[in-house]
Design a protein around this motif. Structure first.
Motif, PDB file in Angstrom:
ATOM      1  N   HIS A   1       0.831  -1.204   0.000  1.00 12.39           N
ATOM      2  CA  HIS A   1       0.000   0.000   0.000  1.00 12.39           C
ATOM      3  C   HIS A   1       0.870   1.260   0.000  1.00 12.39           C
ATOM      4  CE1 HIS A   1      -3.673   2.223   0.384  1.00 12.39           C
ATOM      5  NE2 HIS A   1      -3.298   2.789   1.517  1.00 12.39           N
TER       6      HIS A   1
ATOM      7  N   GLY B   1      -0.255   4.998  -1.341  1.00 13.80           N
ATOM      8  CA  GLY B   1      -1.390   5.096  -0.429  1.00 13.80           C
ATOM      9  C   GLY B   1      -0.983   5.712   0.890  1.00 13.80           C
ATOM     10  N   ASN B   2      -1.991   6.158   1.641  1.00 14.32           N
ATOM     11  CA  ASN B   2      -1.770   6.751   2.955  1.00 14.32           C
ATOM     12  C   ASN B   2      -1.891   5.641   3.995  1.00 14.32           C
ATOM     13  OD1 ASN B   2      -1.743   8.272   5.320  1.00 14.32           O
ATOM     14  ND2 ASN B   2      -2.844   9.979   4.381  1.00 14.32           N
TER      15      ASN B   2
ATOM     16  N   LYS C   1      -3.319   6.644   7.720  1.00 13.58           N
ATOM     17  CA  LYS C   1      -4.766   6.890   7.749  1.00 13.58           C
ATOM     18  C   LYS C   1      -5.546   5.599   7.503  1.00 13.58           C
ATOM     19  CE  LYS C   1      -6.274  10.792   6.402  1.00 13.58           C
ATOM     20  NZ  LYS C   1      -6.656  11.984   5.620  1.00 13.58           N
ATOM     21  N   THR C   2      -5.055   4.766   6.590  1.00 16.03           N
ATOM     22  CA  THR C   2      -5.740   3.501   6.329  1.00 16.03           C
ATOM     23  C   THR C   2      -5.685   2.588   7.537  1.00 16.03           C
ATOM     24  OG1 THR C   2      -5.099   3.727   4.001  1.00 16.03           O
ATOM     25  CG2 THR C   2      -5.879   1.575   4.724  1.00 16.03           C
TER      26      THR C   2
ATOM     27  N   ALA D   1     -10.274  -1.196   2.665  1.00 18.61           N
ATOM     28  CA  ALA D   1      -9.807   0.112   3.139  1.00 18.61           C
ATOM     29  C   ALA D   1      -8.738   0.673   2.202  1.00 18.61           C
ATOM     30  CB  ALA D   1      -9.258  -0.013   4.549  1.00 18.61           C
ATOM     31  N   ALA D   2      -7.824  -0.190   1.731  1.00 14.46           N
ATOM     32  CA  ALA D   2      -6.792   0.272   0.801  1.00 14.46           C
ATOM     33  C   ALA D   2      -7.405   0.720  -0.520  1.00 14.46           C
ATOM     34  CB  ALA D   2      -5.770  -0.837   0.570  1.00 14.46           C
TER      35      ALA D   2
ATOM     36  N   ASP E   1      -8.946   4.122  -0.029  1.00  6.27           N
ATOM     37  CA  ASP E   1      -7.918   5.160   0.067  1.00  6.27           C
ATOM     38  C   ASP E   1      -7.304   5.456  -1.289  1.00  6.27           C
ATOM     39  OD1 ASP E   1      -6.051   6.845   1.730  1.00  6.27           O
ATOM     40  OD2 ASP E   1      -4.595   5.475   0.860  1.00  6.27           O
TER      41      ASP E   1
ATOM     42  N   ARG F   1     -10.890   8.592  -1.708  1.00  4.15           N
ATOM     43  CA  ARG F   1     -11.812   8.889  -0.618  1.00  4.15           C
ATOM     44  C   ARG F   1     -11.057   8.917   0.709  1.00  4.15           C
ATOM     45  NH1 ARG F   1     -17.282   7.892  -1.606  1.00  4.15           N
ATOM     46  NH2 ARG F   1     -17.744   8.355  -3.779  1.00  4.15           N
ATOM     47  N   ASP F   2     -11.594   9.666   1.657  1.00  2.00           N
ATOM     48  CA  ASP F   2     -11.030   9.718   3.003  1.00  2.00           C
ATOM     49  C   ASP F   2     -11.614   8.558   3.794  1.00  2.00           C
ATOM     50  OD1 ASP F   2     -10.013  10.322   5.474  1.00  2.00           O
ATOM     51  OD2 ASP F   2     -10.462  12.458   5.378  1.00  2.00           O
ATOM     52  N   VAL F   3     -10.839   7.466   3.883  1.00  2.00           N
ATOM     53  CA  VAL F   3     -11.369   6.256   4.510  1.00  2.00           C
ATOM     54  C   VAL F   3     -11.565   6.452   6.004  1.00  2.00           C
ATOM     55  CG1 VAL F   3      -9.032   5.320   4.740  1.00  2.00           C
ATOM     56  CG2 VAL F   3     -10.989   3.789   4.767  1.00  2.00           C
TER      57      VAL F   3
END
Length: 404
Positions: A141, A146-147, A150-151, A170-171, A174, A178-180
């Motif tokens: 991720h 990816g973040n 946050k994830t 969730a990944a 993200d 979208r703001d998961v």
């Protein structure tokens, strides 16, 4: 803190180890290039020839290879110590928390240009939250832009709230932009949104009941995120638009505006029956009507406008008929003048006919005077009766001239 101390210690030991290895290499080079002593020195001192011969013999190749191998081992040991002290702090943290990340894993992450301290922190947080996520998934991720923090925080929050949110889902959320984490928060704590949105410029939703009275309503919509529909589902703006349409439709279906004012729940029930949250990323929890105001009498205004329009149409039609009547009157007057001209033309032929009768002997003098007496009597009767214009007959004299 332990990681910082080991990093500083590795940096401190690295340079002295390199310097010591370099000095040892220089010394070996000088020994290898050393020349044997001259023979004249041994002849001048025969007594110590045997002792000096042992000292002046050249160093063997095995000895040089041994020294070189020792130098290499020292250099490798320094490198190992540097790596050990660089990763030992994170390794100890992983070992104490059960994150199961070895020093080799940390080294491979370093070589792959992965932010391994962040990966270790997130893996420890996931393990402590009793969420089993492999280190490879975290690295994948991260390498996918990816973040990861946050994830990971979203997965932990969902797990604590007993919400099924796999790491892959969730990944994907993200990576889709979208703001998961905000989605999980909205799923746990539903979000309240104004309808209509005041930012868009409208403060109320305007609807007209069947009796023509306008109602201005403002509602508050409570929505909860549906994580399984977050990828590919419509956004919050779609929910607001659909709710606004449903409110206007519910107001328009009411027979009388007082029914809506007495029971605003009719609007909420009518809107909730339409399944407005289908194909969206949210679930409508409730729709609450916050305010209803009575507006203008749209029905009366429309009827007044229609009456004014009908009046203008009737006036136009009347004006059209008047113009037609005026045109017909002018046409009749023209026809009257035309017929009068024909009469005058016919009357002009009478004296000529009388003259011709005198010439032909068909009319005598007494007949002519009788005709004049008859005309005089007729004119007298007309004057007594008050008829204007005199007699329609034409007076003629003996010479055949016309007299009115």
């Amino acid at each position: 803190m332990l990681t910082t101390m080991t990093s500083k210690l590795s940096k401190t030991l690295f340079m002295p180890g390199v310097v010591a290895t370099f000095c040892l290499s220089l010394w070996l080079a000088e020994v290898a290039q050393a020349q044997p002593p001259r023979q004249g020195q041994n002849q001048q001192n025969p007594a110590g020839a045997v002792a000096d011969r042992g000292k002046e013999e050249p160093i063997s190749g095995w000895y040089i290879a041994l020294i070189a191998g020792l130098a290499i081992l020292i250099l490798v040991g320094v490198i190992v110590l540097v790596i050990f002290f660089k990763f030992v702090g994170l390794f100890v943290q992983c070992w104490l928390t059960g994150a199961q990340i070895s020093i080799l894993d940390l080294l491979w992450m370093k070589l792959r240009n992965v932010d391994y301290p962040m990966i270790v922190r997130q893996k420890i947080a996931l393990v402590q939250a009793n969420t089993r996520i492999s280190t490879q998934e975290l690295e994948a991720h991260y390498l996918s832009r990816g973040n990861v923090p946050k994830t990971a925080a979203a997965v932990i929050a969902a797990h604590k709230a007993s919400i099924d949110l796999p790491w892959r889902t969730a990944a994907a959320i993200d990576l889709a932009g979208r703001d998961v984490l905000d989605a999980v928060k909205t799923s746990v704590n539903p979000k309240v949104t104004d309808c209509p949105d005041p930012v868009k410029g409208r403060q109320t939703l305007d609807g007209v009941c069947k009796n023509g009275i306008q109602l201005k309503a403002r509602a508050r919509v409570t929505v909860r995120t549906k994580l399984e529909r977050l990828v590919g589902g419509a956004t919050e703006e779609t929910i607001i638009a659909r709710v606004g349409e449903g409110i206007v439709k519910a107001i328009g279906s009411a027979e009388h505006h007082t029914d809506v004012l007495a029971n605003p729940n009719l609007i909420s029930q009518a809107v909730l029956k339409n399944s407005l949250d289908s194909q969206t990323a949210f679930e409508i929890v409730s729709i609450d009507v916050a305010e209803i105001d009575v507006g203008d009498n749209i029905g009366a205004n429309l009827q007044a406008n229609q009456a004014a329009a009908d009046l203008r149409v009737a006036q136009a039609q009347a004006e059209k008929r008047r113009a037609l009547a005026v045109a017909l009157e002018q046409e009749m007057r023209a026809k009257v003048e035309e017929n009068r001209a024909h009469v005058i033309e016919a009357e002009a032929q009478i004296p000529l006919a009388i003259s011709q009768a005198f010439r032909d002997g068909r009319l005598g003098v007494m007949d002519y005077y009788n005709l004049r007496n008859l005309q005089a009597d007729t004119d007298m009767r007309h004057s007594i009766a008050g008829v204007s214009g005199g007699s329609s007959a034409v007076n003629v004299n003996a010479g055949g001239e016309r007299q009115s």
